[in-house]
Design a protein around this motif. Structure first.
Motif: not given
Length: 304
Positions: A190-202
């Protein structure tokens, strides 16, 4: 039967027991695979140098195939290795991929361990030599000491056994304290920056499957950026757990691809012709919101 020869035919991952004890078993497995991949990429001249550090990339699918660890297990193991300063990661490239850099920490630890073993061996050799010299110089003293022992006390008290037992109890207690106090690192989806990086990688894992034949690289990158930004801005990411990020990316991108294919199909072409004809005849072209929102050619909404 040569069991090691049979097993090696199925492939091994190098496994450092000390790293498994100090970090985790999965971290040791991932680290072993990263070291093997670095050697492979380095031999092929496929290393990326950035800020004097040698990076190489691996997808989560490749890691799962090589180690049998799931996406969630990989995330935790990689995070453990980063926190322990054995590796560094960086998102680079178009589409973005996770690159790995192996620090010098493991080399330093192996060097210190080898130096310690060498010093310990030298100390043992010196101690052994001194003991032999002592026996040669004072044999008469040892004999006098033996003769001076009174009856009923023919053997000296042995304290070594009790010391070993005490040390073992202390080690067992320390190990238990470590286990009791161990806290599993938290991956906060739920950390937006961490989630953004993980989703972009996916999303990068599905480029070959969905982009080729539909979108150019530039269009793909713009679409994925917009998709990720919209997921964060809408707050939808708060309801997506870490282990579901890849599945969420797949379903969303598949919907986009189906939508794109339909807009290029003969069915959609016929639909537009009918709508234009109805409009020219002043016939009502009302459609339910969900239908028009999906079918209109100038719609900019992402279908997920």
């Amino acid at each position: 039967m040569k069991l090691m020869s049979i097993l090696s035919g199925q492939g091994f991952v190098m496994y450092n027991k000390q790293l498994a004890k100090s970090v985790s078993v999965n971290a040791a497995i991932i680290f072993g695979q990263l070291c093997a991949s670095y050697e492979s990429f380095n031999n092929k001249g496929m290393i990326t140098v950035k800020d004097t550090k040698e990076y190489f990339f691996l997808t989560s699918d490749t890691l799962e195939e090589e180690t049998a660890l799931t996406y969630k297990q990989q995330l935790k193991a990689i995070k453990d290795l980063e926190q322990a300063n054995y590796i560094e990661t960086k998102l680079m490239g178009v589409p973005s991929k996770k690159y790995f850099y192996i620090t010098d920490k493991i080399i330093q630890e192996l060097f210190d361990e080898a130096k310690f073993s060498s010093d310990k061996r030298e100390d043992l050799e010196k101690s052994s030599d001194q003991e032999v010299v002592g026996q040669k110089v004072t044999p008469s003293y040892d004999e006098r000491e033996t003769l001076g022992i009174t009856k009923g006390n023919s053997k000296p008290v042995q304290k070594g056994s009790s010391i070993k037992k005490k040390n073992k109890k202390e080690k067992d207690k320390n190990k238990k304290d470590k286990i009791d106090n161990y806290q599993e690192p938290i991956i906060n989806s739920h950390d937006p920056d961490e989630f953004k990086a993980l989703l972009l990688e996916a999303t990068g894992d599905f480029y070959t499957q969905f982009a080729i034949g539909r979108w150019s690289k530039d269009d793909w990158n713009k679409l994925m950026k917009r998709f990720v930004d919209e997921t964060i801005q809408s707050g939808r990411y708060e309801n997506i757990p870490v282990d579901k990020i890849k599945g969420y990316a797949y379903v969303s991108i598949k919907n986009m691809a189906d939508h794109s294919d339909y807009k290029k199909s003969e069915e959609f072409k016929e639909y537009k012709e009918v709508m234009e004809q109805l409009a020219s005849n002043n016939t009502s072209t009302y459609l339910p919101f969900y239908a028009s929102n999906f079918l209109e050619d100038d719609n900019d909404e992402l279908p997920y």
